[in-house]
Design a protein around this motif. Structure first.
Motif, short mmCIF file in Angstrom:
data_model
loop_
_atom_site.label_atom_id
_atom_site.label_comp_id
_atom_site.label_asym_id
_atom_site.label_seq_id
_atom_site.Cartn_x
_atom_site.Cartn_y
_atom_site.Cartn_z
N ILE A 119 -2.92 10.44 8.89
CA ILE A 119 -3.45 9.10 9.15
C ILE A 119 -4.21 8.70 7.88
O ILE A 119 -4.95 9.51 7.32
CB ILE A 119 -4.43 9.13 10.34
CG1 ILE A 119 -3.70 9.60 11.60
CG2 ILE A 119 -5.11 7.79 10.54
CD1 ILE A 119 -4.61 10.19 12.63
N LYS A 120 -4.01 7.48 7.44
CA LYS A 120 -4.76 6.99 6.29
C LYS A 120 -5.58 5.78 6.72
O LYS A 120 -5.13 4.95 7.50
CB LYS A 120 -3.83 6.64 5.13
CG LYS A 120 -3.20 7.88 4.50
CD LYS A 120 -2.48 7.55 3.22
CE LYS A 120 -1.86 8.78 2.61
NZ LYS A 120 -2.81 9.69 1.98
N LEU A 132 0.85 -1.18 0.00
CA LEU A 132 0.00 0.00 0.00
C LEU A 132 0.89 1.24 0.00
O LEU A 132 1.79 1.35 0.83
CB LEU A 132 -0.91 0.01 1.23
CG LEU A 132 -2.10 -0.95 1.21
CD1 LEU A 132 -1.69 -2.39 1.14
CD2 LEU A 132 -2.97 -0.72 2.42
N GLN A 133 0.65 2.12 -0.96
CA GLN A 133 1.45 3.33 -1.08
C GLN A 133 0.55 4.55 -1.04
O GLN A 133 -0.56 4.52 -1.56
CB GLN A 133 2.25 3.31 -2.38
CG GLN A 133 3.26 2.19 -2.44
CD GLN A 133 4.06 2.18 -3.72
OE1 GLN A 133 3.53 2.43 -4.79
NE2 GLN A 133 5.33 1.87 -3.60
N GLY A 134 1.05 5.62 -0.43
CA GLY A 134 0.26 6.83 -0.37
C GLY A 134 0.83 7.86 0.58
O GLY A 134 0.67 9.05 0.38
N HIS A 135 1.51 7.40 1.64
CA HIS A 135 2.16 8.34 2.55
C HIS A 135 3.40 8.92 1.88
O HIS A 135 4.04 8.26 1.06
CB HIS A 135 2.56 7.63 3.85
CG HIS A 135 1.43 7.38 4.78
ND1 HIS A 135 0.75 8.39 5.44
CD2 HIS A 135 0.85 6.22 5.18
CE1 HIS A 135 -0.18 7.86 6.21
NE2 HIS A 135 -0.15 6.55 6.07
N SER A 136 3.75 10.15 2.25
CA SER A 136 4.92 10.80 1.67
C SER A 136 6.12 10.80 2.61
O SER A 136 7.12 11.45 2.33
CB SER A 136 4.58 12.24 1.26
OG SER A 136 4.21 13.00 2.40
N ASN A 137 6.03 10.07 3.72
CA ASN A 137 7.13 9.96 4.67
C ASN A 137 7.00 8.61 5.36
O ASN A 137 6.06 7.86 5.12
CB ASN A 137 7.08 11.12 5.67
CG ASN A 137 8.43 11.43 6.30
OD1 ASN A 137 9.20 10.53 6.59
ND2 ASN A 137 8.70 12.72 6.51
N THR A 138 7.91 8.32 6.24
CA THR A 138 7.98 7.04 6.92
C THR A 138 6.65 6.66 7.58
O THR A 138 6.04 7.47 8.25
CB THR A 138 9.07 7.09 8.02
OG1 THR A 138 10.29 7.49 7.43
CG2 THR A 138 9.23 5.76 8.71
N VAL A 139 6.23 5.41 7.35
CA VAL A 139 5.05 4.88 8.04
C VAL A 139 5.53 4.33 9.39
O VAL A 139 6.41 3.49 9.45
CB VAL A 139 4.37 3.78 7.21
CG1 VAL A 139 3.22 3.15 7.98
CG2 VAL A 139 3.89 4.34 5.88
N VAL A 172 -5.52 1.07 9.39
CA VAL A 172 -5.22 2.46 9.65
C VAL A 172 -3.70 2.59 9.76
O VAL A 172 -3.03 1.69 10.29
CB VAL A 172 -5.95 2.97 10.92
CG1 VAL A 172 -5.49 2.25 12.16
CG2 VAL A 172 -5.81 4.47 11.08
N SER A 173 -3.16 3.67 9.20
CA SER A 173 -1.71 3.89 9.24
C SER A 173 -1.40 5.32 9.65
O SER A 173 -2.14 6.24 9.33
CB SER A 173 -1.07 3.58 7.88
OG SER A 173 -1.62 4.38 6.86
N GLY A 174 -0.31 5.48 10.38
CA GLY A 174 0.16 6.80 10.79
C GLY A 174 1.56 7.01 10.28
O GLY A 174 2.36 6.07 10.22
N ASN A 229 -9.35 -5.14 1.68
CA ASN A 229 -9.62 -6.07 0.58
C ASN A 229 -9.18 -5.52 -0.76
O ASN A 229 -8.56 -6.22 -1.56
CB ASN A 229 -11.10 -6.44 0.56
CG ASN A 229 -11.52 -7.15 1.83
OD1 ASN A 229 -10.89 -8.11 2.25
ND2 ASN A 229 -12.56 -6.65 2.46
N THR A 230 -9.48 -4.25 -1.02
CA THR A 230 -9.11 -3.64 -2.31
C THR A 230 -7.75 -2.95 -2.26
O THR A 230 -7.19 -2.62 -3.29
CB THR A 230 -10.15 -2.59 -2.75
OG1 THR A 230 -10.12 -1.49 -1.83
CG2 THR A 230 -11.55 -3.20 -2.81
N HIS A 231 -7.26 -2.71 -1.04
CA HIS A 231 -5.97 -2.04 -0.80
C HIS A 231 -5.97 -0.59 -1.24
O HIS A 231 -4.91 0.00 -1.43
CB HIS A 231 -4.82 -2.82 -1.46
CG HIS A 231 -4.85 -4.28 -1.11
ND1 HIS A 231 -4.51 -5.25 -2.01
CD2 HIS A 231 -5.21 -4.93 0.03
CE1 HIS A 231 -4.64 -6.43 -1.45
NE2 HIS A 231 -5.07 -6.25 -0.21
#
Length: 91
Positions: A39-40, A11-18, A31-33, A45-47
């Motif tokens: 936060i995304k 999964l890609q979308g953040h512009s800095n370290t997850v 959920v990712s920070g 399922n679809t990613h």
């Protein structure tokens, strides 16, 4: 995959370290920070990214869903903890 030890998706979308990731209890959302201060929320399922939550002014170092998946809590280097509505994405 726990059995084959193969990556199922990236999964890609953040512009800095997850820094932090977590599934909700039924495994349908992630959920990712990140160090990009966001936060995304992802569809597991679809990613695909469902939403980007903005409100922290420093790296989001911790994220988690509550037990019923209705809320997300986030902790940040801006010295705050925020509670978000997982459906409306409002803090």
């Amino acid at each position: 995959d726990a059995n084959t030890h193969q990556c199922l998706s990236t999964l890609q979308g953040h512009s800095n370290t997850v820094v932090s990731v977590s599934f909700n209890n039924d495994g349908s959302k992630i959920v990712s920070g990140s160090g990009d201060n966001t936060i995304k929320i992802w569809d597991a399922n679809t990613h695909q990214c469902l939403s980007t939550l903005q409100g922290h002014s420093n790296t989001v170092v911790s994220v988690s869903f509550n037990n019923d998946g209705s809320k997300i809590v986030s902790g940040s280097g801006d010295n705050t903890i925020k509670i978000w509505d997982a459906n409306t994405h409002q803090c």
